[in-house]
Design a protein around this motif. Sequence first.
Motif, PDB file in Angstrom:
ATOM      1  N   PHE A  35       0.936   4.165  -2.701  1.00 46.65           N
ATOM      2  CA  PHE A  35       0.599   5.504  -2.220  1.00 46.65           C
ATOM      3  C   PHE A  35       1.689   6.502  -2.593  1.00 46.65           C
ATOM      4  O   PHE A  35       1.409   7.598  -3.104  1.00 46.65           O
ATOM      5  N   VAL A  64       0.735   9.566  -5.073  1.00 50.47           N
ATOM      6  CA  VAL A  64       0.778  10.951  -4.590  1.00 50.47           C
ATOM      7  C   VAL A  64       1.955  11.689  -5.211  1.00 50.47           C
ATOM      8  O   VAL A  64       1.851  12.855  -5.582  1.00 50.47           O
ATOM      9  N   PHE A 112       0.837  -1.200   0.000  1.00 52.15           N
ATOM     10  CA  PHE A 112       0.000   0.000   0.000  1.00 52.15           C
ATOM     11  C   PHE A 112       0.871   1.249   0.000  1.00 52.15           C
ATOM     12  O   PHE A 112       0.603   2.203  -0.741  1.00 52.15           O
TER      13      PHE A 112
END
Lengths: 71, 304
Positions: free
Chosen positions: A9, A13, A5
């Motif tokens: 992420f 981002v 994850f």
Amino acid sequence: MSTEFAVAFVMGVGSIGPGIAIGLLVSSGLQAIGRNPEAASKIQTNMILGIAFAEAIAIYALVVALILKFV
Amino acid sequence: MAATDIHISISAEEIFTIGGFAVTNSIFTSLIVSAILVVFAAIVRSKLDTKTYRPSGLQNFAEWLVESLHKLIYDTTGDLRRTRLFLPLTTTFFLWILLNNWLGLIPGVGTINVIHSESVGTETEQTLQLTRQAQAQDELIFPESIEEVGAPIFGEAPLDAEVREEIDKPYAVKVPLLRPGSADLNTTLALALISVLATQLFGFHFQRFAYFKKFINFSNPMMFFVGILELISEIAKVVSFSFRLFGNIFAGEVLLVVIAFLVPLIVPMPFYGLELFVGFIQALVFMMLSLVFFNMATHGHDDH
């Protein structure tokens, strides 16, 4: 699980800013070429340099993601 | 997902050693690239036509290469003296990085493996493994001893399975023979250090001790903090130079491997095109940034 994850992420981002930046750079570069087609080669070189700077930030995110994934 | 089938390593791997010096696949490929460039230069030099001044073939290509790079540098510096000074280093950066990047796209680079016998773990671990191996062999040769001693040996049965696993584990590791030099952080860090050190040298060469006024300046508090920021930005240059090149080329390698793993036919082709472009752009960017920094260092703060 949490590592995967984090990898996704970081990459997701980290790509937002450079994406916007490259879009802005190319848009204004094309506008400049449209206004002054003779200066196309100079504008292109500088535009690519600017893109490389913006892209570097995405690359930092990528390096962090790769380190998280493989190290 | 069968991620174990894909060989991705973030660091370069050792393929052999010369007198205790580990030669990694990146160093090996970099040496090949350097050899190609040196041989090319030597051939061009030996065939240089100085009589008729009518270049042909290879010399044409070499002249075109040097002239276009000379023009590119002259357009940035606008000064023949600086152009002459910066041309060798920046051109070397460009050609070496470009060849390294493009060499990584040739089929076979990263897929041809060599078997490298790697000593697993430290020496004590090895001896431990050897004794365990011997124990396992003993038990195979003298099965009656197990019956004699009985329970304690059966209690150690799980350890026996562990030993089996360790013995089955291959000691020889398959390692790709070639890996583009720019896909190794050590190489790009070295290039970045050379570039930033050369920046300081060129700055000192043109401005003498006035160059260091940029970093250490007590004229007013504001300039002092600007000097500190300049110092930090020199260090940041090393980081951004090295990570930009390494990240781009390594990401390209990973992208190609993953795409070829998902769809082996036709689909990877546009990605190869993309990687050709990225390889060229990154080489150009490294060269242009070095050039711009060199040029900035040679001009004093009051010049313009």
